[in-house]
Each structure stands twice: as structure tokens, then as C-alpha cells.
Design a protein around this motif. Structure first.
Motif, mmCIF file in Angstrom:
data_model
loop_
_atom_site.group_PDB
_atom_site.id
_atom_site.type_symbol
_atom_site.label_atom_id
_atom_site.label_comp_id
_atom_site.label_asym_id
_atom_site.label_seq_id
_atom_site.Cartn_x
_atom_site.Cartn_y
_atom_site.Cartn_z
ATOM 1 N N PRO A 125 -3.468 -9.006 -7.691
ATOM 2 C CA PRO A 125 -4.360 -10.009 -7.108
ATOM 3 C C PRO A 125 -5.529 -10.311 -8.043
ATOM 4 C CG PRO A 125 -3.962 -8.178 -5.582
ATOM 5 C CD PRO A 125 -3.483 -7.745 -6.932
ATOM 6 N N GLY A 126 -6.124 -11.501 -7.865
ATOM 7 C CA GLY A 126 -7.350 -11.813 -8.578
ATOM 8 C C GLY A 126 -8.464 -10.853 -8.199
ATOM 9 N N LEU A 127 -9.365 -10.587 -9.154
ATOM 10 C CA LEU A 127 -10.487 -9.683 -8.909
ATOM 11 C C LEU A 127 -11.578 -10.380 -8.104
ATOM 12 C CD1 LEU A 127 -10.696 -8.175 -12.507
ATOM 13 C CD2 LEU A 127 -9.829 -7.010 -10.463
ATOM 14 N N ILE A 128 -12.373 -9.591 -7.387
ATOM 15 C CA ILE A 128 -13.464 -10.100 -6.559
ATOM 16 C C ILE A 128 -14.741 -9.368 -6.936
ATOM 17 C CG2 ILE A 128 -14.337 -10.370 -4.204
ATOM 18 C CD1 ILE A 128 -11.392 -10.324 -3.264
ATOM 19 N N ASP A 129 -15.824 -10.113 -7.183
ATOM 20 C CA ASP A 129 -17.150 -9.536 -7.436
ATOM 21 C C ASP A 129 -17.999 -9.772 -6.194
ATOM 22 O OD1 ASP A 129 -19.779 -8.943 -8.298
ATOM 23 O OD2 ASP A 129 -19.303 -9.488 -10.361
ATOM 24 N N ALA A 130 -18.385 -8.691 -5.540
ATOM 25 C CA ALA A 130 -19.084 -8.795 -4.254
ATOM 26 C C ALA A 130 -20.583 -8.996 -4.377
ATOM 27 C CB ALA A 130 -18.808 -7.543 -3.413
ATOM 28 N N ILE A 171 -16.112 -14.767 -5.924
ATOM 29 C CA ILE A 171 -17.382 -14.037 -5.985
ATOM 30 C C ILE A 171 -18.150 -14.255 -4.675
ATOM 31 C CG2 ILE A 171 -17.548 -14.155 -8.495
ATOM 32 C CD1 ILE A 171 -19.982 -16.209 -6.487
ATOM 33 N N ARG A 172 -18.970 -13.272 -4.335
ATOM 34 C CA ARG A 172 -19.910 -13.416 -3.218
ATOM 35 C C ARG A 172 -21.283 -13.605 -3.823
ATOM 36 N NH1 ARG A 172 -22.017 -9.047 1.142
ATOM 37 N NH2 ARG A 172 -22.114 -7.867 -0.797
ATOM 38 N N ASP A 173 -21.883 -14.780 -3.594
ATOM 39 C CA ASP A 173 -23.175 -15.110 -4.181
ATOM 40 C C ASP A 173 -24.276 -14.555 -3.282
ATOM 41 O OD1 ASP A 173 -25.651 -16.822 -4.676
ATOM 42 O OD2 ASP A 173 -24.344 -17.467 -6.311
ATOM 43 N N LEU A 174 -25.115 -13.668 -3.838
ATOM 44 C CA LEU A 174 -26.136 -12.980 -3.044
ATOM 45 C C LEU A 174 -27.535 -13.499 -3.320
ATOM 46 C CD1 LEU A 174 -25.835 -10.658 -0.896
ATOM 47 C CD2 LEU A 174 -23.800 -11.156 -2.221
ATOM 48 N N ALA A 383 -17.973 -1.559 -1.629
ATOM 49 C CA ALA A 383 -17.577 -2.761 -2.351
ATOM 50 C C ALA A 383 -18.088 -2.694 -3.783
ATOM 51 C CB ALA A 383 -18.125 -4.005 -1.648
ATOM 52 N N PHE A 384 -17.363 -3.363 -4.673
ATOM 53 C CA PHE A 384 -17.762 -3.438 -6.075
ATOM 54 C C PHE A 384 -18.447 -4.769 -6.355
ATOM 55 C CE2 PHE A 384 -16.639 -5.358 -10.201
ATOM 56 C CZ PHE A 384 -17.316 -4.505 -11.048
ATOM 57 N N GLY A 385 -19.634 -4.692 -6.988
ATOM 58 C CA GLY A 385 -20.338 -5.881 -7.441
ATOM 59 C C GLY A 385 -21.049 -5.573 -8.741
ATOM 60 N N THR A 386 -21.474 -6.616 -9.452
ATOM 61 C CA THR A 386 -22.084 -6.406 -10.765
ATOM 62 C C THR A 386 -23.563 -6.773 -10.818
ATOM 63 O OG1 THR A 386 -21.344 -8.592 -11.500
ATOM 64 C CG2 THR A 386 -19.901 -6.711 -11.968
ATOM 65 N N ASP A 387 -23.997 -7.826 -10.109
ATOM 66 C CA ASP A 387 -25.409 -8.215 -10.082
ATOM 67 C C ASP A 387 -25.955 -8.450 -11.489
ATOM 68 O OD1 ASP A 387 -27.799 -8.884 -8.872
ATOM 69 O OD2 ASP A 387 -28.499 -6.820 -8.678
ATOM 70 N N ASN A 422 -12.832 -5.440 -1.427
ATOM 71 C CA ASN A 422 -13.850 -6.480 -1.400
ATOM 72 C C ASN A 422 -13.459 -7.619 -0.458
ATOM 73 O OD1 ASN A 422 -15.567 -5.163 -3.124
ATOM 74 N ND2 ASN A 422 -15.286 -6.537 -4.855
ATOM 75 N N ALA A 423 -12.163 -7.932 -0.401
ATOM 76 C CA ALA A 423 -11.710 -8.995 0.492
ATOM 77 C C ALA A 423 -11.978 -8.653 1.947
ATOM 78 C CB ALA A 423 -10.218 -9.250 0.273
ATOM 79 N N GLU A 424 -11.879 -7.376 2.286
ATOM 80 C CA GLU A 424 -12.185 -6.952 3.661
ATOM 81 C C GLU A 424 -13.642 -7.228 3.996
ATOM 82 O OE1 GLU A 424 -12.110 -2.883 6.432
ATOM 83 O OE2 GLU A 424 -11.170 -2.880 4.450
ATOM 84 N N LEU A 425 -14.536 -7.002 3.031
ATOM 85 C CA LEU A 425 -15.948 -7.315 3.250
ATOM 86 C C LEU A 425 -16.142 -8.823 3.410
ATOM 87 C CD1 LEU A 425 -18.984 -6.722 3.312
ATOM 88 C CD2 LEU A 425 -18.943 -6.632 0.811
ATOM 89 N N LEU A 426 -15.512 -9.617 2.569
ATOM 90 C CA LEU A 426 -15.657 -11.064 2.659
ATOM 91 C C LEU A 426 -15.193 -11.585 4.017
ATOM 92 C CD1 LEU A 426 -14.351 -12.195 -0.854
ATOM 93 C CD2 LEU A 426 -16.710 -11.840 -0.144
ATOM 94 N N ALA A 427 -14.162 -10.989 4.554
ATOM 95 C CA ALA A 427 -13.602 -11.454 5.823
ATOM 96 C C ALA A 427 -14.559 -11.259 6.987
ATOM 97 C CB ALA A 427 -12.283 -10.735 6.103
ATOM 98 N N MET A 428 -15.621 -10.464 6.804
ATOM 99 C CA MET A 428 -16.596 -10.262 7.863
ATOM 100 C C MET A 428 -17.392 -11.527 8.163
ATOM 101 S SD MET A 428 -18.016 -6.444 6.987
ATOM 102 C CE MET A 428 -19.541 -6.793 7.839
ATOM 103 N N SER A 429 -17.265 -12.550 7.302
ATOM 104 C CA SER A 429 -17.951 -13.810 7.576
ATOM 105 C C SER A 429 -17.287 -14.594 8.702
ATOM 106 C CB SER A 429 -18.022 -14.671 6.309
ATOM 107 O OG SER A 429 -16.735 -14.890 5.770
#
Length: 487
Positions: A125-130, A171-174, A383-387, A422-429
Motif C-alpha cells: 500500500p501507499g505510505l501515510i504520514d499522519a 498525509i494528515r495536515d496538522l 501513528a507515524f508522522g514526521t512533522d 495510520n489509515a485506522e487513525l484517518l478513518a476516525m474522521s
């Protein structure tokens, strides 16, 4: 990680002490904000006309006018986003933007199907940056000071394309005014990852993200917005009613989740990591306003006190958390609270910082091992993110940061975290999800975000650190953006 100092403080500090909030950068941000307001209105009107079928954006093509032929992938080893091993002997069929079929053997594909022979490589799968900041990730300070606003938007668009070419299809923009860029990507006007936008981060007077010069003080509750707030980078709220208002404003603009600032930040010289911003009542108001729209709040917090207050208010995700202690980790595990954190291990992961910002950074680096150790020991949903911010040299390390996780996780766990986890976190929206459908997994019916990598990342995670060399195929939403496979 946003911060601000006054003009006097900038003169007393070294160049990077608070680079994101120098008066010159604030001027650039004001120009971006003014342009966003105008462009946002035009883009919104255009989108409405498109939805009525009256016009089509330049460069955007409907699926009916440009049908995508089915694509069949064969001769690959599959990492599906959840398993700890790869498996072969499969054929995968993509139709439009979905994974239509995964079957064993070598069945005949539908007529007109484009065949892709992966040559025994791994399909994943494609990577996700949270935790990403789309508008500010790679724009150097000198460019922001001197460039035309049109160039600033083009530069952010170019970085969005580079993000996708690193294999990060989502990506999840924070924090930041990313709504217009997201719309342009979704309409096919520019190339980039899927964006889950938060809009402006919401903070208190003097909190992390308060980028105002001291000349904007005193603030009058209910008064006009500061220039900083008009840019969409951050909003100030100093009571529960203001928090509700600011949350609702971001949701009105299309935020998929909300970011509240619960404490100090690394690059904020006027804050310390142990300080607290919102009261529990104020945090609860934001959490409820988001819940009323069926989505969630992520709270920026480092210290145990800030984390515990956010959890008490009902927050479902903590950003960073590097100073957490054993009791706080146990609480997060018991409550099922998500931890979205970053594997910062040395100075190479951040631009040069001085003064209090440097002190804050050293505290984060010192706490990185503890936060991951506690998260793994307590089985916290992580979740994995880079910031990464303000440097295209740093943004190029996006995949490299993923390899830092080998200190605490095996390769399969790392890949799972950056895909299905990370996709599980995104689905919380929930109903605010801008991309309904399964992400982060390869299974029938999932959205077709796929990578073909030259090697097996479960054996060698370092492969993701060099995407130019090792990513042979990049597909997002069923469309091929890169294919360098022989033949």
C-alpha cells in the motif's frame, strides 16, 4: 511546529531561533492569507459550478471522458498492510480507483486490461504520514520573504508532488491553510497526496502557535482577527465559546479533524514544553464541537499534565507526547487514545535552533526513546508522522524517518504502522472523511493506492529511504504517477 517572537526578540536571537514567525515571514503569511480568501471564494464558486455540470476545471477530466483502462499487476510478492510476511502467486486487478480483484494463479484479465509485470518485486500500500504541514513543509525562509505569492503556492504544489513521489500517497495536515491545495489535487489540477486537512491549529494567547508580534497586544476578546489568524495558520481562543467558534470555522471550511494546542512547542521560544494552554473546560468545548460533526480532536501535548488534561476532556489523539510518564502511558492505553508521534533522534531531524527552542528540542530528543518504549510496552495505538518543516532538505528525509523506528519495532511493524495503522487513525474522521473507502491496505474494494518497490522492505526497511531509486511504481487513486519497470 510553529512559533513566534517579536521583532525585538528576533534581533536578540540567532537566525533560526524562531524563523517561522519572523516579521518578514508573517508578512509573507499575510499575503498568502489574503490570496487564500480571494482564491478560496473563486475556487468554491468554481467547484459549485462543476458539481452542477456547468463547467469543468482546466486540466480536470471526468472518468467518463477519460476512462481508465483496467490494470492488472502480476509476478509480485504482496505486503497487504497488515501481514508480517509477503506472499506470492497472486494477480491484482485495478478498475478505476479501486482494487477490483485479488486472485491466485494466472487467470485471463478482462479485455483491454493493461498488464504490469512486477518482476518478483514487492507490491504494497501507499505510505501515510499522519503529521505533515502541506503549505510550510519545504518553503525556505528567504523564499517566503522575497517571493511573489503565486510562487509560494507553486512551491507548495511542487512539494506536494515530491511528497507523492516519495511514496506518501496520503498525509494528515496538522496545521495550515491547505484547503485550496487539497481541492486542486483532488480536482486533478496538480499532483500530490490525499490531504486530510485540519485547517488552522487552535491555541491560546501565548500558546504554541501564537505567532503574533507583540504589537498586536492586547487582544480584545471577540475583537477583530489578527493578521496571523487571517492567514489560516493558527487561531486564538481564550474561552470555551471561542474554542467552539474556531472549531466550527475550520469544519465549515472542510477540516476532516481538528487540532488543538494543549501545551508548549519545540520551536516556540516563548513557551516551554511543560506549560499548559487550554483548561479542561475549553478543551472539552472543542472536543464536543468536533464530535457534533462526527469527527475528532488531536491535541498537541508533550507533558504528562497536558496529555492527561486532554484525555480527561475527551480528546482521542495526542500529538507528540515525548515527555509522557508511565502512569500517563497506562491511561492512554486504558482509554484507547491514539498517540501520533515522531522519531526525532538527533539534530539532523530539525533545522538549527537556539535559546529556549534548543532546550525544547533537546528535551524531545531525550524523550523519544521513552515515548516509543512506553507506547510499545503498553500497546498504545501509535501513528507515524514526521512533522518536517521549512526545508526541502529535511522533507527529503520523510522516508528516512520511517527507518528510525527500527530502534523499537521490526520492519513489518513499521510498515503496518505507516499503512493500515495510520489509515485506522484517518478513518476516525467519520462522515468528515474526504476520501470514503479503505486506505492503507491491499484488499478487494480498497482504494487503489499502491507501490512497487525494488526489493523486500520487510527484509530491508532502508529501501524506503531512497524512493527515487527503489520505488518503481507509484499509484494513487487508480492512476499511475510513476512506472519505471522494465518493459
Amino acid at each position: 511546529m510553529f512559533s513566534c517572537v517579536s521583532a525585538d526578540e528576533v534581533e536578540r536571537s540567532e537566525a533560526w531561533a524562531c524563523s517561522c514567525c519572523q516579521p518578514q515571514l508573517q508578512a509573507a503569511a499575510r499575503r498568502i492569507g489574503r490570496d487564500l480568501s480571494r482564491r478560496g471564494f473563486i475556487a468554491g464558486a468554481s467547484a459549485s459550478l462543476v458539481s452542477l455540470g456547468l463547467v469543468r476545471p482546466v486540466g480536470a477530466q471526468s472518468s467518463s471522458s477519460r476512462p481508465t483502462p483496467p490494470l492488472a499487476f502480476g509476478n509480485f510478492l504482496l505486503f497487504d498492510g497488515t501481514s508480517s510476511v509477503v506472499r506470492g502467486g497472486l494477480r491484482l486487478l485495478v478498475e478505476r480507483n479501486r482494487i477490483k480483484q485479488i486472485v491466485s494463479g494466472d487467470p485471463a484479465p478482462p479485455e483491454g486490461t493493461q498488464m504490469i509485470d512486477c518482476g518478483g518485486r514487492v507490491l504494497m500500500p501507499g505510505l501515510i504520514d499522519a503529521h505533515w504541514h502541506t503549505m510550510f513543509a519545504a518553503l525556505p525562509i528567504p523564499v517566503l520573504i522575497s517571493a511573489d505569492v503565486g510562487y509560494i503556492f507553486l512551491a507548495a504544489s511542487a512539494e506536494a508532488e515530491r511528497t507523492l513521489m516519495r511514496g506518501f500517497t496520503t498525509i494528515r495536515d496538522l496545521g495550515g491553510p491547505s484547503f485550496a491545495l487539497k481541492q486542486a489535487i483532488d480536482e486533478g489540477l496538480v499532483t500530490g497526496p490525499r490531504i486530510y486537512p485540519s485547517g488552522a491549529m487552535i491555541t491560546t494567547t501565548g500558546g504554541h502557535g501564537d505567532m503574533r508580534p507583540l504589537s498586536d497586544l492586547p487582544r480584545i476578546p471577540g475583537g477583530p482577527l489578527s493578521h496571523m489568524e487571517q492567514t489560516g495558520s493558527a487561531n486564538i481562543a481564550d474561552n470555551a465559546d471561542e474554542v467552539r467558534l474556531r472549531v466550527r470555522e475550520q469544519l465549515l471550511q472542510g477540516a476532516s479533524q481538528i487540532k488543538l494546542v494543549g501545551g508548549g512547542g519545540v520551536a516556540s521560544p516563548r513557551t516551554t514544553l511543560d506549560m499548559i494552554t487550554f483548561s479542561e473546560e475549553e478543551l472539552r468545548a472543542g472536543v464536543q464541537a468536533a464530535a457534533d460533526r462526527n469527527t475528532y480532536v488531536a491535541v498537541h501535548a508533550y507533558s504528562p499534565t497536558a496529555i492527561r488534561r486532554a484525555i480527561a476532556a475527551g480528546a482521542q489523539c495526542i500529538e507528540h507526547g515525548h515527555l509522557m510518564d508511565e502512569a500517563t502511558a497506562s491511561l492512554m492505553a486504558d482509554k484507547g487514545t491514539w498517540l501520533s508521534t515522531q522519531p526525532f533522534i538527533d539534530d539532523d531531524d530539525m533545522p538549527p535552533l537556539t535559546g529556549q527552542s534548543r532546550i525544547n528540542l533537546l528535551q524531545v530528543i531525550a524523550g523519544t526513546d521513552d515515548v516509543y518504549r512506553l507506547a510499545k510496552d503498553r500497546k498504545i495505538k501509535t501513528a507515524f508522522g514526521t512533522d518536517l518543516l521549512f526545508s526541502n532538505a529535511l522533507t527529503g528525509r520523510q522516508g528516512l524517518l520511517l527507518t528510525h523506528l527500527t530502534r523499537w519495532y521490526d520492519n513489518a511493524e513499521i510498515l503496518t504502522m505507516a499503512t493500515s495503522g495510520n489509515a485506522e487513525l484517518l478513518a476516525m474522521s467519520g462522515s468528515r472523511n474526504p476520501y470514503p473507502g479503505k486506505l492503507g491496505v491491499i484488499e478487494e474494494g480498497a482504494l487503489a493506492d499502491l507501490l512497487v518497490i525494488d526489493g523486500n522492505p520487510i527484509d530491508d526497511i532502508e529501501l524506503v529511504a531512497d524512493p527515487d531509486k527503489n520505488l518503481m511504481v507509484i499509484m494513487k487513486d487508480g492512476r499511475l504517477y510513476k512506472n519505471t519497470l522494465p518493459g
